[in-house]
Design a protein around this motif. Structure first.
Motif, PDB file in Angstrom:
ATOM      1  N   MET A   1       0.836  -1.202   0.000  1.00 36.52           N
ATOM      2  CA  MET A   1       0.000   0.000   0.000  1.00 36.52           C
ATOM      3  C   MET A   1       0.870   1.251   0.000  1.00 36.52           C
ATOM      4  SD  MET A   1      -3.290   0.817   0.078  1.00 36.52           S
ATOM      5  CE  MET A   1      -4.414   2.090   0.579  1.00 36.52           C
ATOM      6  N   SER A   2       1.918   1.237   0.853  1.00 31.42           N
ATOM      7  CA  SER A   2       2.789   2.412   0.939  1.00 31.42           C
ATOM      8  C   SER A   2       3.527   2.632  -0.370  1.00 31.42           C
ATOM      9  CB  SER A   2       3.787   2.246   2.086  1.00 31.42           C
ATOM     10  OG  SER A   2       4.619   1.114   1.867  1.00 31.42           O
ATOM     11  N   HIS A   3       3.877   1.531  -1.080  1.00 27.67           N
ATOM     12  CA  HIS A   3       4.567   1.661  -2.355  1.00 27.67           C
ATOM     13  C   HIS A   3       3.700   2.384  -3.380  1.00 27.67           C
ATOM     14  CE1 HIS A   3       7.334  -2.013  -1.353  1.00 27.67           C
ATOM     15  NE2 HIS A   3       7.672  -0.907  -0.711  1.00 27.67           N
ATOM     16  N   LEU A   4       2.420   2.044  -3.421  1.00 23.05           N
ATOM     17  CA  LEU A   4       1.519   2.687  -4.372  1.00 23.05           C
ATOM     18  C   LEU A   4       1.322   4.158  -4.028  1.00 23.05           C
ATOM     19  CD1 LEU A   4      -1.195  -0.085  -4.876  1.00 23.05           C
ATOM     20  CD2 LEU A   4       0.657   0.560  -6.408  1.00 23.05           C
ATOM     21  N   ASN A   5       1.159   4.451  -2.753  1.00 19.52           N
ATOM     22  CA  ASN A   5       1.018   5.848  -2.345  1.00 19.52           C
ATOM     23  C   ASN A   5       2.263   6.652  -2.690  1.00 19.52           C
ATOM     24  OD1 ASN A   5      -1.584   5.610  -1.302  1.00 19.52           O
ATOM     25  ND2 ASN A   5      -0.843   4.973   0.715  1.00 19.52           N
ATOM     26  N   GLU A   6       3.422   6.038  -2.504  1.00 23.03           N
ATOM     27  CA  GLU A   6       4.678   6.706  -2.841  1.00 23.03           C
ATOM     28  C   GLU A   6       4.772   6.956  -4.347  1.00 23.03           C
ATOM     29  OE1 GLU A   6       7.821   4.327  -1.320  1.00 23.03           O
ATOM     30  OE2 GLU A   6       7.313   4.686   0.791  1.00 23.03           O
ATOM     31  N   MET A   7       4.291   5.998  -5.127  1.00 20.08           N
ATOM     32  CA  MET A   7       4.330   6.151  -6.583  1.00 20.08           C
ATOM     33  C   MET A   7       3.497   7.345  -7.033  1.00 20.08           C
ATOM     34  SD  MET A   7       3.078   3.542  -9.587  1.00 20.08           S
ATOM     35  CE  MET A   7       1.357   3.880  -9.226  1.00 20.08           C
ATOM     36  N   PHE A   8       2.270   7.455  -6.525  1.00 15.91           N
ATOM     37  CA  PHE A   8       1.406   8.557  -6.930  1.00 15.91           C
ATOM     38  C   PHE A   8       1.904   9.891  -6.357  1.00 15.91           C
ATOM     39  CE2 PHE A   8      -1.609   5.051  -7.746  1.00 15.91           C
ATOM     40  CZ  PHE A   8      -1.987   5.391  -9.033  1.00 15.91           C
ATOM     41  N   ALA A   9       2.536   9.854  -5.201  1.00 13.82           N
ATOM     42  CA  ALA A   9       3.141  11.070  -4.649  1.00 13.82           C
ATOM     43  C   ALA A   9       4.290  11.539  -5.542  1.00 13.82           C
ATOM     44  CB  ALA A   9       3.640  10.820  -3.229  1.00 13.82           C
ATOM     45  N   LYS A  10       5.051  10.561  -6.066  1.00  7.26           N
ATOM     46  CA  LYS A  10       6.155  10.886  -6.972  1.00  7.26           C
ATOM     47  C   LYS A  10       5.613  11.474  -8.272  1.00  7.26           C
ATOM     48  CE  LYS A  10      10.440  11.015  -8.303  1.00  7.26           C
ATOM     49  NZ  LYS A  10      11.384  11.994  -7.711  1.00  7.26           N
ATOM     50  N   ILE A  11       4.493  10.975  -8.745  1.00  5.60           N
ATOM     51  CA  ILE A  11       3.870  11.526  -9.952  1.00  5.60           C
ATOM     52  C   ILE A  11       3.491  12.992  -9.733  1.00  5.60           C
ATOM     53  CG2 ILE A  11       1.789  11.429 -11.394  1.00  5.60           C
ATOM     54  CD1 ILE A  11       1.904   8.390 -11.158  1.00  5.60           C
ATOM     55  N   ALA A  12       2.918  13.282  -8.567  1.00  6.17           N
ATOM     56  CA  ALA A  12       2.556  14.669  -8.250  1.00  6.17           C
ATOM     57  C   ALA A  12       3.792  15.553  -8.177  1.00  6.17           C
ATOM     58  CB  ALA A  12       1.780  14.713  -6.926  1.00  6.17           C
ATOM     59  N   GLU A  13       4.851  15.019  -7.602  1.00  2.47           N
ATOM     60  CA  GLU A  13       6.102  15.773  -7.512  1.00  2.47           C
ATOM     61  C   GLU A  13       6.668  16.046  -8.906  1.00  2.47           C
ATOM     62  OE1 GLU A  13      10.614  14.918  -5.883  1.00  2.47           O
ATOM     63  OE2 GLU A  13       8.914  14.059  -4.786  1.00  2.47           O
ATOM     64  N   ASN A  14       6.641  15.055  -9.760  1.00  2.00           N
ATOM     65  CA  ASN A  14       7.109  15.232 -11.136  1.00  2.00           C
ATOM     66  C   ASN A  14       6.272  16.262 -11.884  1.00  2.00           C
ATOM     67  OD1 ASN A  14       9.161  13.372 -10.844  1.00  2.00           O
ATOM     68  ND2 ASN A  14       8.015  11.677 -11.742  1.00  2.00           N
ATOM     69  N   ASN A  15       4.968  16.252 -11.649  1.00  2.00           N
ATOM     70  CA  ASN A  15       4.099  17.248 -12.287  1.00  2.00           C
ATOM     71  C   ASN A  15       4.513  18.660 -11.915  1.00  2.00           C
ATOM     72  OD1 ASN A  15       2.551  15.362 -13.610  1.00  2.00           O
ATOM     73  ND2 ASN A  15       0.914  15.340 -12.091  1.00  2.00           N
ATOM     74  N   ASP A  16       4.815  18.878 -10.626  1.00  2.57           N
ATOM     75  CA  ASP A  16       5.254  20.206 -10.186  1.00  2.57           C
ATOM     76  C   ASP A  16       6.554  20.607 -10.880  1.00  2.57           C
ATOM     77  OD1 ASP A  16       3.082  20.386  -8.508  1.00  2.57           O
ATOM     78  OD2 ASP A  16       4.157  19.686  -6.730  1.00  2.57           O
ATOM     79  N   GLU A  17       7.466  19.657 -11.017  1.00  2.00           N
ATOM     80  CA  GLU A  17       8.735  19.943 -11.680  1.00  2.00           C
ATOM     81  C   GLU A  17       8.519  20.274 -13.161  1.00  2.00           C
ATOM     82  OE1 GLU A  17      11.185  16.555 -11.053  1.00  2.00           O
ATOM     83  OE2 GLU A  17      11.472  16.924  -8.905  1.00  2.00           O
ATOM     84  N   ILE A  18       7.637  19.543 -13.809  1.00  2.00           N
ATOM     85  CA  ILE A  18       7.349  19.782 -15.226  1.00  2.00           C
ATOM     86  C   ILE A  18       6.744  21.165 -15.428  1.00  2.00           C
ATOM     87  CG2 ILE A  18       5.879  19.064 -17.158  1.00  2.00           C
ATOM     88  CD1 ILE A  18       6.229  16.168 -16.125  1.00  2.00           C
ATOM     89  N   ILE A  19       5.808  21.524 -14.554  1.00  2.00           N
ATOM     90  CA  ILE A  19       5.155  22.833 -14.666  1.00  2.00           C
ATOM     91  C   ILE A  19       6.167  23.954 -14.463  1.00  2.00           C
ATOM     92  CG2 ILE A  19       3.466  24.358 -13.577  1.00  2.00           C
ATOM     93  CD1 ILE A  19       1.799  21.821 -12.978  1.00  2.00           C
ATOM     94  N   SER A  20       7.042  23.797 -13.471  1.00  2.00           N
ATOM     95  CA  SER A  20       8.061  24.818 -13.208  1.00  2.00           C
ATOM     96  C   SER A  20       9.032  24.928 -14.387  1.00  2.00           C
ATOM     97  CB  SER A  20       8.829  24.481 -11.929  1.00  2.00           C
ATOM     98  OG  SER A  20       7.976  24.471 -10.812  1.00  2.00           O
ATOM     99  N   ALA A  21       9.447  23.776 -14.929  1.00  2.00           N
ATOM    100  CA  ALA A  21      10.382  23.779 -16.054  1.00  2.00           C
ATOM    101  C   ALA A  21       9.748  24.409 -17.289  1.00  2.00           C
ATOM    102  CB  ALA A  21      10.836  22.357 -16.359  1.00  2.00           C
ATOM    103  N   TYR A  22       8.465  24.145 -17.502  1.00  2.73           N
ATOM    104  CA  TYR A  22       7.782  24.709 -18.658  1.00  2.73           C
ATOM    105  C   TYR A  22       7.661  26.226 -18.519  1.00  2.73           C
ATOM    106  CZ  TYR A  22       4.193  25.577 -22.170  1.00  2.73           C
ATOM    107  OH  TYR A  22       3.480  26.069 -23.240  1.00  2.73           O
ATOM    108  N   ALA A  23       7.353  26.692 -17.298  1.00  2.78           N
ATOM    109  CA  ALA A  23       7.245  28.134 -17.075  1.00  2.78           C
ATOM    110  C   ALA A  23       8.583  28.823 -17.335  1.00  2.78           C
ATOM    111  CB  ALA A  23       6.768  28.407 -15.653  1.00  2.78           C
ATOM    112  N   ALA A  24       9.662  28.188 -16.876  1.00  2.00           N
ATOM    113  CA  ALA A  24      10.995  28.764 -17.105  1.00  2.00           C
ATOM    114  C   ALA A  24      11.324  28.785 -18.586  1.00  2.00           C
ATOM    115  CB  ALA A  24      12.036  27.955 -16.337  1.00  2.00           C
TER     116      ALA A  24
END
Length: 362
Positions: A1-24
């Protein structure tokens, strides 16, 4: 269960990075466009080459599809007695809500002009606004692409990937059998988005005329480029015949809208506008579903419950005319008879004099 939660948390983190990189990236690119000296432009281009390539975020809908795939796989594992508990079924995600398509009415345009805020992520132009846009881009070398999306609702990748071999101008049809997709920032050919495969789209007479003119223009470009012409067989290409970059297509559209007096919509919203126009023209939801290649009529209904205001008013007036009434006076009280548009279709009949109906007791 924790592995799946970590996976989706990582997806959210990657989304933030993508948005920041695109803005830059957009900030540097905007600076490059405003630079007047070539040395500055070269410096900005070099800076862009060093920056991370464009990537798409993984939104709520793809995350829900990912969880559904995991859940189905784990259910199979339970059936085979490999595991006993499906952890994917208990992962909580943000709801994947589809935004409603709203029309740019006069009131919404005025509010946007005052506040700069869009009422919904999905906004649709009125027929007049769509006409203004098409008039604005009428001299664009790829005008036919905008026309086709605006009236027949092709997806961006479907329009960019459309092949002449799949277009029959005499039969007035276009078959969507392939599309161009982005892998990172690179263009690749892919299959149609849904599992239903190729679909045939009916073309109206004006769209056929526009496509014929575009075909003649493309033939002239091919003659001009000679042996340097790249024959990809696509309906819409760069001037030398090479494939269009769908990301740049969207950017070009956004720039046109941004520098016009029109309220903002995305290129994908032209597709929503085509659905709204079809409904306004009398098409039923099933026809619109097939035109847009939605996997379910429920999706079509959920998105397009907000139709053009004049269509809603016509429906309201038509409904009011179906019920026979005594004529309504200026005070709003019933006082006479009211004709129905189609008396043969009515189940209710007038009963003057309060006469006793069969089976009725006073």
């Amino acid at each position: 269960m924790s592995h799946l939660n970590e996976m989706f948390a990582k997806i959210a983190e990657n989304n933030d990075e993508i948005i920041s990189a695109y803005a830059a990236r957009r900030a540097v690119d905007d600076a490059r466009k405003q630079a007047t000296r070539r040395t500055d432009q070269r410096a900005f281009r070099a800076q862009l080459r060093e920056m991370p390539p464009f990537r798409r975020t993984t939104g709520p809908a793809p995350q829900h599809r990912l969880r559904a795939t995991l859940r189905a796989s784990l259910n199979d594992a339970i059936a085979q007695q490999i595991i006993t508990f499906n952890r994917a079924a208990h992962v909580e995600l943000d709801p994947a809500k589809r935004p409603k398509a709203l029309v740019w009415t006069t009131e919404r345009v005025e509010q946007w002009q005052r506040t700069g805020e869009k009422p919904s992520p999905v906004m649709v132009w009125t027929p007049d606004q769509t006409g203004d846009f098409l008039d604005l881009v009428h001299e664009d070398r790829l005008y036919a692409r905008y026309h086709l999306i605006a009236f027949r609702g092709l997806r961006r990748g479907e329009a960019c990937g459309l092949r002449w071999a799949d277009v029959d101008l005499n039969a007035k049809t276009a078959t969507v059998a392939t599309q161009l997709v982005l892998e990172g920032w690179e263009v690749e050919e892919g299959d149609p988005k849904t599992s239903s495969g190729a679909r045939v789209i009916a073309l109206d007479g004006e769209t056929v005329k526009v496509l014929r003119a575009h075909k003649a223009q493309q033939a002239a470009e091919k003659l001009k480029w000679g042996e340097a012409w790249i024959d990809t067989g696509r309906v819409f290409t760069e001037a030398d015949g090479t494939l269009l970059h769908s990301g740049k297509v969207s950017e070009a559209f956004e720039k046109i809208v941004r520098t016009s007096d029109l309220p903002p919509v995305r290129l994908h919203d032209l597709r929503h506008g085509a659905a709204t126009l079809a409904l306004a023209g009398g098409a039923d939801l099933k026809t619109v579903q097939e035109m847009l290649d939605h996997s379910s009529i429920t999706i079509t209904s959920d998105i397009y419950t907000s139709v053009l205001p004049e269509v809603a008013h016509r429906a309201a007036e038509a409904a009011a005319q179906l019920v026979p009434r005594r004529s309504t006076g200026t005070d709003g009280h019933t006082s006479g008879t009211h004709d129905a548009r189609d008396g043969s279709a009515l189940l209710l009949v007038a009963n003057p004099g309060n006469e006793k109906r069969p089976g009725q007791t006073r």
